[in-house]
Design a protein around this motif. Structure first.
Motif, short mmCIF file in Angstrom:
data_model
loop_
_atom_site.label_atom_id
_atom_site.label_comp_id
_atom_site.label_asym_id
_atom_site.label_seq_id
_atom_site.Cartn_x
_atom_site.Cartn_y
_atom_site.Cartn_z
N THR A 174 28.66 11.07 3.39
CA THR A 174 27.46 10.40 2.88
C THR A 174 26.73 9.60 3.95
O THR A 174 25.62 9.11 3.71
N HIS A 240 25.93 4.90 -0.16
CA HIS A 240 25.14 5.73 0.75
C HIS A 240 24.71 7.05 0.14
O HIS A 240 24.01 7.83 0.80
N THR A 241 25.12 7.32 -1.08
CA THR A 241 24.79 8.60 -1.71
C THR A 241 23.30 8.67 -2.01
O THR A 241 22.73 7.77 -2.63
N ASP A 242 22.67 9.76 -1.54
CA ASP A 242 21.23 9.93 -1.75
C ASP A 242 20.88 11.41 -1.65
O ASP A 242 21.76 12.27 -1.72
N LYS A 243 19.60 11.71 -1.47
CA LYS A 243 19.13 13.10 -1.44
C LYS A 243 19.68 13.89 -0.26
O LYS A 243 19.62 15.13 -0.26
N ILE A 268 23.79 10.42 -9.21
CA ILE A 268 22.83 10.47 -8.11
C ILE A 268 22.72 11.89 -7.56
O ILE A 268 21.62 12.38 -7.27
N ASN A 272 19.36 14.47 -7.66
CA ASN A 272 18.79 15.09 -6.46
C ASN A 272 19.13 16.57 -6.35
O ASN A 272 18.92 17.18 -5.30
#
Length: 311
Positions: A174, A240-243, A268, A272
């Motif tokens: 991540t 820190h997890t995102d697209k 999340i 995404n």
């Protein structure tokens, strides 16, 4: 005579440097077996079959810059020139365990068409967070720098960890491209980016309603949550997890505390449209991956996910 004295002094310095941090041997396959056998009398310690298509290289040095060398053991499938790679991170509460504990998984996964690497990293008695993260990321860079030697496709890298190693694997994946999690002293031109995460019973959030992390986490994170809340947050993959997070496989025991933050992370990922899977090994204890009948199921879940992502 003077040369002998100088050599003796250098030898003693090396011994002293290596003995500053005595290895914590509390977490072993045998000790875990002894704890579990009364509750699970049917278990046996898993043994991977040796495969003629897998070449094993032990104690490859990937980092010589620190006070001592750091190594990994490689298990390379010889059928193809380049394979997807799997980086394996052992567990042990960030303070114990060793790379040998990942040999069975590495051997078995490699036999399915992968190059596998069981990584040694500095544990909490020797180095606090985030140094162990730097170590594994440096190993990934080294493997990419030597991709042809290790039969690795540098654009197909998965990181797999068990227990505390699972937490580290999720954090490494991540934080792809995040300079705060890169070793500034590393001069490699290669990226430490990974393309898939396999988290086997590792927490995703240290401070969470489902989490019960305490003394061992505090020792690695340089203080309790009250003393060092910033580290507890930054070391959590959920933060820190995102697209940009790569696809994730969660393999979990029947104990909820070992996947704290997982469902929040999945929300999340789904938002995404990032591919993810959850496999729960029913009626299993923590450290199930060491033992039959769960070892085979762990390998099957892992290789099916890897095949989906890379093949």
């Amino acid at each position: 005579m003077k040369k002998i004295v100088v050599l003796l002094v250098l030898f003693l310095k090396v011994i002293d440097a290596r003995s500053q941090y005595l290895a914590d041997t509390s977490y072993t396959v045998k000790s875990t077996y002894s704890k579990l056998i009364s509750s699970y009398p049917f278990i046996t310690i898993a043994r991977a079959e040796k495969n003629l298509n897998v070449n094993q290289l032990n104690d490859v040095v990937y980092d010589q810059r620190k006070s001592r060398d750091l190594h990994f053991d490689a298990f390379l499938n010889k059928n193809k020139k380049l394979n997807p790679a799997v980086i394996l991170i052992h567990g042990g509460g960030w303070k114990s365990g060793n790379k040998n504990q990942m040999h069975e998984l590495a051997q078995e996964i490699a036999s399915k068409g992968y190059s596998c690497f069981a990584i040694e990293y500095r544990l909490s008695p020797e180095a606090k967070y985030p140094e162990g993260i730097y170590d594994v990321k440096n190993a990934i860079r080294f493997i990419k720098d030597n991709a042809k030697r290790f039969r690795v496709d540098p654009d197909k890298i998965a990181v797999l960890g068990c227990s505390s190693g699972g937490q580290m694997a999720a954090l490494i994946g991540t934080t792809n491209g995040n300079p705060a999690f890169e070793d500034e002293a590393n001069k490699s031109n290669s990226s430490s980016k990974v393309n898939a995460i396999i988290d086997i019973d590792g927490v995703l959030a240290f401070k969470h309603p489902e989490s019960k992390e305490g003394e061992m986490a505090a020792f690695w994170l340089n203080g309790t949550y009250d003393e060092n809340p910033e580290n507890w947050k930054k070391a959590s993959a959920l933060s820190h997890t995102d697209k940009n997070t790569p696809p994730v496989l969660f393999i979990n025991s029947s104990f909820e505390r070992f996947h704290a933050g997982r469902d929040d992370m999945i929300a999340i990922l789904n938002q995404n449209k990032i591919y993810n899977e959850v496999k729960t090994i029913e009626n299993s204890p923590h450290s199930f991956w060491f033992f039959q009948p769960w070892f085979d199921e762990t390998v099957t879940c892992t290789t099916q996910f890897l095949d989906t992502i890379f093949k």
